[in-house]
Scaffold this motif. Sequence first.
Motif, PDB file in Angstrom:
ATOM      1  N   LEU A  19       0.711  -1.239  -0.027  1.00 58.47           N
ATOM      2  CA  LEU A  19       0.230   0.198   0.004  1.00 58.47           C
ATOM      3  C   LEU A  19       0.835   1.515   0.081  1.00 58.47           C
ATOM      4  N   ARG A  20       1.853   1.293   0.830  1.00 56.60           N
ATOM      5  CA  ARG A  20       2.945   2.431   0.752  1.00 56.60           C
ATOM      6  C   ARG A  20       3.440   2.712  -0.532  1.00 56.60           C
ATOM      7  N   ASP A  21       4.011   1.429  -1.073  1.00 57.14           N
ATOM      8  CA  ASP A  21       4.571   1.633  -2.492  1.00 57.14           C
ATOM      9  C   ASP A  21       3.711   2.163  -3.621  1.00 57.14           C
ATOM     10  N   VAL A  22       2.277   1.738  -3.479  1.00 58.21           N
ATOM     11  CA  VAL A  22       1.529   2.209  -4.393  1.00 58.21           C
ATOM     12  C   VAL A  22       1.328   3.567  -4.339  1.00 58.21           C
ATOM     13  N   LEU A  23       0.830   3.921  -3.030  1.00 57.07           N
ATOM     14  CA  LEU A  23       0.610   5.575  -2.652  1.00 57.07           C
ATOM     15  C   LEU A  23       1.711   6.560  -3.089  1.00 57.07           C
ATOM     16  N   THR A  24       2.824   6.046  -3.037  1.00 54.03           N
ATOM     17  CA  THR A  24       4.107   6.997  -3.339  1.00 54.03           C
ATOM     18  C   THR A  24       4.633   6.831  -4.583  1.00 54.03           C
ATOM     19  N   SER A  25       3.961   5.929  -5.367  1.00 57.49           N
ATOM     20  CA  SER A  25       4.284   6.013  -6.832  1.00 57.49           C
ATOM     21  C   SER A  25       3.433   7.048  -7.419  1.00 57.49           C
ATOM     22  N   LEU A  26       2.496   7.794  -6.741  1.00 61.09           N
ATOM     23  CA  LEU A  26       1.951   8.816  -7.273  1.00 61.09           C
ATOM     24  C   LEU A  26       2.574  10.073  -6.956  1.00 61.09           C
ATOM     25  N   GLU A  27       2.503  10.982  -7.714  1.00 51.87           N
ATOM     26  CA  GLU A  27       3.039  12.401  -7.948  1.00 51.87           C
ATOM     27  C   GLU A  27       2.513  12.935  -6.547  1.00 51.87           C
ATOM     28  N   GLY A  28       3.514  13.891  -5.897  1.00 50.43           N
ATOM     29  CA  GLY A  28       2.975  14.406  -4.678  1.00 50.43           C
ATOM     30  C   GLY A  28       2.773  13.751  -3.383  1.00 50.43           C
ATOM     31  N   ILE A  29       3.071  12.334  -3.377  1.00 44.50           N
ATOM     32  CA  ILE A  29       3.137  11.645  -2.227  1.00 44.50           C
ATOM     33  C   ILE A  29       4.472  11.066  -2.146  1.00 44.50           C
ATOM     34  N   ALA A  30       4.784  11.027  -0.792  1.00 47.03           N
ATOM     35  CA  ALA A  30       6.311  10.813  -0.718  1.00 47.03           C
ATOM     36  C   ALA A  30       6.424  10.061   0.827  1.00 47.03           C
ATOM     37  N   THR A  31       7.549   9.651   0.847  1.00 45.80           N
ATOM     38  CA  THR A  31       7.908   8.624   2.174  1.00 45.80           C
ATOM     39  C   THR A  31       9.263   8.714   2.521  1.00 45.80           C
ATOM     40  N   TRP A  32       9.615   8.025   3.375  1.00 46.39           N
ATOM     41  CA  TRP A  32      11.348   7.944   3.717  1.00 46.39           C
ATOM     42  C   TRP A  32      11.836   6.693   2.937  1.00 46.39           C
ATOM     43  N   PRO A  33      12.884   7.102   2.522  1.00 45.55           N
ATOM     44  CA  PRO A  33      13.706   5.991   1.433  1.00 45.55           C
ATOM     45  C   PRO A  33      14.148   4.701   2.185  1.00 45.55           C
ATOM     46  N   CYS A  34      13.255   4.143   3.000  1.00 46.59           N
ATOM     47  CA  CYS A  34      13.807   2.789   3.672  1.00 46.59           C
ATOM     48  C   CYS A  34      12.388   2.330   4.075  1.00 46.59           C
ATOM     49  N   GLY A 236      -8.009  13.225   0.315  1.00 47.79           N
ATOM     50  CA  GLY A 236      -8.267  14.526  -0.295  1.00 47.79           C
ATOM     51  C   GLY A 236      -7.222  14.825  -1.437  1.00 47.79           C
ATOM     52  N   LYS A 237      -6.853  13.547  -1.984  1.00 51.39           N
ATOM     53  CA  LYS A 237      -5.786  13.792  -3.214  1.00 51.39           C
ATOM     54  C   LYS A 237      -6.522  13.470  -4.637  1.00 51.39           C
ATOM     55  N   GLU A 238      -6.678  14.192  -5.208  1.00 50.49           N
ATOM     56  CA  GLU A 238      -7.275  14.027  -6.697  1.00 50.49           C
ATOM     57  C   GLU A 238      -6.199  13.523  -7.670  1.00 50.49           C
ATOM     58  N   VAL A 239      -6.452  12.162  -8.232  1.00 47.52           N
ATOM     59  CA  VAL A 239      -5.428  11.794  -9.195  1.00 47.52           C
ATOM     60  C   VAL A 239      -6.225  11.167 -10.237  1.00 47.52           C
ATOM     61  N   PRO A 240      -5.644  11.390 -11.703  1.00 48.39           N
ATOM     62  CA  PRO A 240      -6.469  10.895 -12.890  1.00 48.39           C
ATOM     63  C   PRO A 240      -6.768   9.590 -12.824  1.00 48.39           C
ATOM     64  N   GLN A 241      -7.607   8.798 -13.408  1.00 45.63           N
ATOM     65  CA  GLN A 241      -7.906   7.390 -13.481  1.00 45.63           C
ATOM     66  C   GLN A 241      -6.845   6.901 -13.941  1.00 45.63           C
ATOM     67  N   HIS A 242      -6.365   7.215 -15.279  1.00 44.76           N
ATOM     68  CA  HIS A 242      -5.250   6.464 -15.834  1.00 44.76           C
ATOM     69  C   HIS A 242      -3.970   6.385 -15.085  1.00 44.76           C
ATOM     70  N   ARG A 243      -3.526   7.372 -14.158  1.00 44.08           N
ATOM     71  CA  ARG A 243      -2.480   7.052 -13.145  1.00 44.08           C
ATOM     72  C   ARG A 243      -2.773   6.280 -12.182  1.00 44.08           C
ATOM     73  N   ILE A 244      -3.925   6.227 -11.583  1.00 52.33           N
ATOM     74  CA  ILE A 244      -4.306   5.297 -10.427  1.00 52.33           C
ATOM     75  C   ILE A 244      -4.293   3.648 -11.066  1.00 52.33           C
ATOM     76  N   GLU A 245      -4.768   3.546 -12.265  1.00 54.68           N
ATOM     77  CA  GLU A 245      -4.595   2.169 -12.937  1.00 54.68           C
ATOM     78  C   GLU A 245      -3.184   1.872 -13.227  1.00 54.68           C
ATOM     79  N   ARG A 246      -2.438   2.948 -13.597  1.00 52.54           N
ATOM     80  CA  ARG A 246      -0.721   2.601 -13.568  1.00 52.54           C
ATOM     81  C   ARG A 246      -0.205   2.331 -12.210  1.00 52.54           C
TER      82      ARG A 246
END
Length: 285
Positions: A19-34, A236-246
């Motif tokens: 779940l973390r990796d899926v979320l942080t693959s989207l622009e504007g969402i970040a996490t620690w690099p570990c 509260g994050k708007e993301v286009p459908q095609h980016r969610i699918e990717r």
Amino acid sequence: MVYQPAVIIGAPRSGTNMLRDVLTSLEGIATWPCDEINYIWRHGNVRFPSDEIPADRATPVIKSYIQQSFEDIREKYSADIVVEKTCANSLRVPFVDVVVPDAKYVFIYRDGIDATGSAKERWTAELDIPYILEKVRFVPKMDLPYYALRYCWARIYRLISRQKRLAFWGPALNGMQETLQQHTLNEVCALQWQQCIDKSEEAFSRMPEDKVVRVRYEDFVRNPVAELSRILEFLGKEVPQHRIERAVERVSPRSLGKGRKALGEHEVANLEALVGDTLRRYDYL
């Protein structure tokens, strides 16, 4: 800059990494690099005997230190949302909520028997140098000697243990040593899952409903586009459908039932008797 802290809560091997990796693959969402930052969460409480740290131990100094770590990630990646995932936080949600009062929570849960079958493998895993080096960068300097000694002991214990297991792994329960002495390794993994789930649910039941979204792992891997869309709406994050699918292209249900199958019918029955109350509450039994 205003940003949204998002804390993923879940027992080990319950899809938290996915779940973390899926979320942080989207622009504007970040996490620690570990993988996890339990070292940061435990700073100031490094010698507390378990991961069940009570909320009243979140002193102003500790709160400031952890909040600054969130801010550093926000600033480094210019993030709208900073995602944090440390499985041990499932044992101390009230502590986390005092430290990061603006956080929203994504509570992901999975069949505890499947999770147990997977967790046992981590208790007996080989040394992973790259994984360790990633996490060492985020150990507070003053805490390094303590963790170095603990890690050496864990590895030595694995060499002398009859079960060839580490001295400790995963969220540390209250009375962990007694639990390890009184139960098999499979039972310990099941009890870790149960305590993580029960303590998280207890904490969330006292929070406003708009602070937490619950995600069933099995639903997510079967229908990832719909589930990710639901989580993003909650954050509260708007993301286009095609980016969610990717973002969910690699999500697969192939691990469903794998842990149960590996354990075998007799052991599954034993574990279901041990943690059956929690399994029933989440419709896994």
